[in-house]
Design an enzyme around this catalytic site. Structure first.
Site, PDB file in Angstrom:
ATOM      1  N   ARG A  59       0.793  -1.218   0.000  1.00 53.43           N
ATOM      2  CA  ARG A  59       0.000   0.000   0.000  1.00 53.43           C
ATOM      3  C   ARG A  59       0.829   1.273   0.000  1.00 53.43           C
ATOM      4  O   ARG A  59       0.558   2.211  -0.747  1.00 53.43           O
ATOM      5  CB  ARG A  59      -0.891   0.077   1.252  1.00 53.43           C
ATOM      6  CG  ARG A  59      -2.203  -0.607   1.114  1.00 53.43           C
ATOM      7  CD  ARG A  59      -2.620  -1.103   2.476  1.00 53.43           C
ATOM      8  NE  ARG A  59      -1.667  -2.120   2.871  1.00 53.43           N
ATOM      9  CZ  ARG A  59      -1.776  -3.389   2.533  1.00 53.43           C
ATOM     10  NH1 ARG A  59      -2.794  -3.809   1.858  1.00 53.43           N
ATOM     11  NH2 ARG A  59      -0.856  -4.262   2.877  1.00 53.43           N
ATOM     12  N   THR A  60       1.815   1.346   0.885  1.00 49.54           N
ATOM     13  CA  THR A  60       2.528   2.613   1.046  1.00 49.54           C
ATOM     14  C   THR A  60       3.254   2.971  -0.246  1.00 49.54           C
ATOM     15  O   THR A  60       3.161   4.100  -0.743  1.00 49.54           O
ATOM     16  CB  THR A  60       3.495   2.536   2.242  1.00 49.54           C
ATOM     17  OG1 THR A  60       2.746   2.192   3.401  1.00 49.54           O
ATOM     18  CG2 THR A  60       4.188   3.867   2.478  1.00 49.54           C
ATOM     19  N   LYS A  89      26.444  -2.544  -0.484  1.00 47.56           N
ATOM     20  CA  LYS A  89      27.907  -2.329  -0.524  1.00 47.56           C
ATOM     21  C   LYS A  89      28.382  -1.531   0.687  1.00 47.56           C
ATOM     22  O   LYS A  89      29.553  -1.186   0.777  1.00 47.56           O
ATOM     23  CB  LYS A  89      28.291  -1.549  -1.788  1.00 47.56           C
ATOM     24  CG  LYS A  89      27.869  -2.188  -3.090  1.00 47.56           C
ATOM     25  CD  LYS A  89      28.376  -1.323  -4.244  1.00 47.56           C
ATOM     26  CE  LYS A  89      27.684  -1.682  -5.542  1.00 47.56           C
ATOM     27  NZ  LYS A  89      27.936  -0.648  -6.564  1.00 47.56           N
ATOM     28  N   ARG A 110      11.260   3.678   3.261  1.00 43.20           N
ATOM     29  CA  ARG A 110      10.843   2.708   4.280  1.00 43.20           C
ATOM     30  C   ARG A 110      12.059   1.850   4.612  1.00 43.20           C
ATOM     31  O   ARG A 110      12.756   1.394   3.700  1.00 43.20           O
ATOM     32  CB  ARG A 110       9.708   1.821   3.788  1.00 43.20           C
ATOM     33  CG  ARG A 110       9.526   0.606   4.698  1.00 43.20           C
ATOM     34  CD  ARG A 110       8.278  -0.143   4.433  1.00 43.20           C
ATOM     35  NE  ARG A 110       7.120   0.642   4.790  1.00 43.20           N
ATOM     36  CZ  ARG A 110       5.875   0.151   4.785  1.00 43.20           C
ATOM     37  NH1 ARG A 110       5.657  -1.104   4.446  1.00 43.20           N
ATOM     38  NH2 ARG A 110       4.861   0.904   5.132  1.00 43.20           N
ATOM     39  N   HIS A 138       5.320   6.039  11.567  1.00 40.13           N
ATOM     40  CA  HIS A 138       4.725   5.894  10.223  1.00 40.13           C
ATOM     41  C   HIS A 138       3.742   7.057  10.053  1.00 40.13           C
ATOM     42  O   HIS A 138       2.525   6.885   9.997  1.00 40.13           O
ATOM     43  CB  HIS A 138       4.018   4.546  10.128  1.00 40.13           C
ATOM     44  CG  HIS A 138       3.704   4.089   8.737  1.00 40.13           C
ATOM     45  ND1 HIS A 138       3.809   4.898   7.617  1.00 40.13           N
ATOM     46  CD2 HIS A 138       3.289   2.875   8.276  1.00 40.13           C
ATOM     47  CE1 HIS A 138       3.465   4.194   6.545  1.00 40.13           C
ATOM     48  NE2 HIS A 138       3.149   2.969   6.910  1.00 40.13           N
TER      49      HIS A 138
END
Ligand code: NCD
Length: 311
Positions: A59-60, A89, A110, A138
């Site tokens: 969703r996000t 890396k 995220r 969030h």
């Protein structure tokens, strides 16, 4: 002075002044009605959003991406950033931030580590929006949750909000409780003892004069509840799988529980659900979680446009 979010990062739900919250809600509502009528807007034409997702998301990510497309902008995306980006890396998020400002006008991240969005923002001169940092915050979810409550209930002031499930590890409930603290709500926090809301969040709410009741009894809390916010037990935050096995299924909402609740109660969930809301609940009028997910689009359109000064 009218408030503005231009150039600002969105990192935590407790960063907002009340006027800023109002501006986001008004802008989202305006965009939603134009989008309904015309399909899309052109506010972000010629602008680029970078999405950096180091943790799973449906969703996000999709709602940020469609939000940008519906504003006429374009999206650069590092899917599975954890394995495919230079993080593998050893690049720091600060350096990634320095780099990304040369490629995009705004970024969403995220990441599994609390504080990661701030680290990216410290490096990047462009606005950085936190799409979830570990068990931390969030904030964009909290804003769409607020938008949903206002739409579904006609307002927020005076409501009793019950947050249930994994309140310890769930970042959505950390952000949502802090955001709703601006609106004269009262809270029930329903969780197994091992998954209670972090003490510093509860203490912070009480210091602001918010009424908070903590309990393990979901059915009892529902008799007084206007908005029930169910959450998933956050499996990925458990170091001991046995502990997860023991706590999963702690709360399961079924039609009988909803029918025994305060009349007019709505049910929200940030999704994805595992087993904490039975499918039979989906057909009840109070089940608002799929409408809630759709509200992510206008709210994220507002955030993209406001932080880049394109509202
Ligand atoms: C939430 C999250 O990622 O914190 N999902 C979402 O963004 N809608 C909730 C969850 O994963 O349980």
């Amino acid at each position: 002075m009218t408030s503005s979010l231009k150039g600002k990062d969105i990192i935590r739900a407790d960063q907002f002044a009340p006027e800023e919250i109002a501006l986001i809600m008004e802008t989202a509502a305006r965009f939603e009605s134009v989008m309904r009528a015309e399909g899309r807007l052109l506010n972000m034409a010629g602008r680029v959003l970078a999405t950096l997702f180091y943790e799973p998301s449906t969703r996000t990510r999709l709602s940020f991406e469609t939000a940008m497309l519906r504003l006429g902008g374009q999206v650069l995306s590092v899917a599975e950033a954890k394995t495919s980006s230079s993080a593998a890396k050893g690049e720091t998020l600060f350096d990634t931030g320095k780099m990304i400002e040369g490629y995009a006008d705004v970024a969403v991240i995220r990441h599994p580590v609390t504080g990661s969005a701030q680290e990216l923002a410290d490096g990047a001169a462009i606005p950085v929006l936190n799409g979830g940092d570990g068990a931390g915050q969030h904030p964009t979810q909290a804003l769409l949750d607020l938008y949903t409550i206002r739409k579904e209930k006609g307002g927020v002031e005076g409501l009793t909000i019950t947050l249930a499930g994994d309140l310890k590890n769930g970042r959505t409930v950390h952000s949502l409780s802090q955001l709703l603290a601006n609106f004269g709500v009262r809270f029930n926090f329903v969780a197994p003892d091992a998954l209670a809301m972090p003490a510093e969040i509860t203490a912070g709410l009480r210091e602001r004069g918010v009424k908070v009741q903590e309990t393990t009894d979901l059915a009892a809390a529902l008799a007084q509840t206007d908005v029930l916010y169910m959450t998933r037990i956050q499996k990925e935050r458990f170091s001991d799988p046995a502990e997860y096995e023991q706590l999963k299924g702690a709360y399961v909402l079924d039609a009988a529980l909803v029918n025994g609740a305060k009349p007019g109660m709505i049910v929200l969930h940030p999704l994805p659900r595992v087993d904490e809301i039975k499918k039979e609940v989906d057909d009840l009028p109070g089940a608002a979680y799929f409408r809630q997910a759709a509200n992510g689009v206008p709210v994220r359109m507002a955030l993209l446009a406001l932080t880049t000064g394109r509202e």
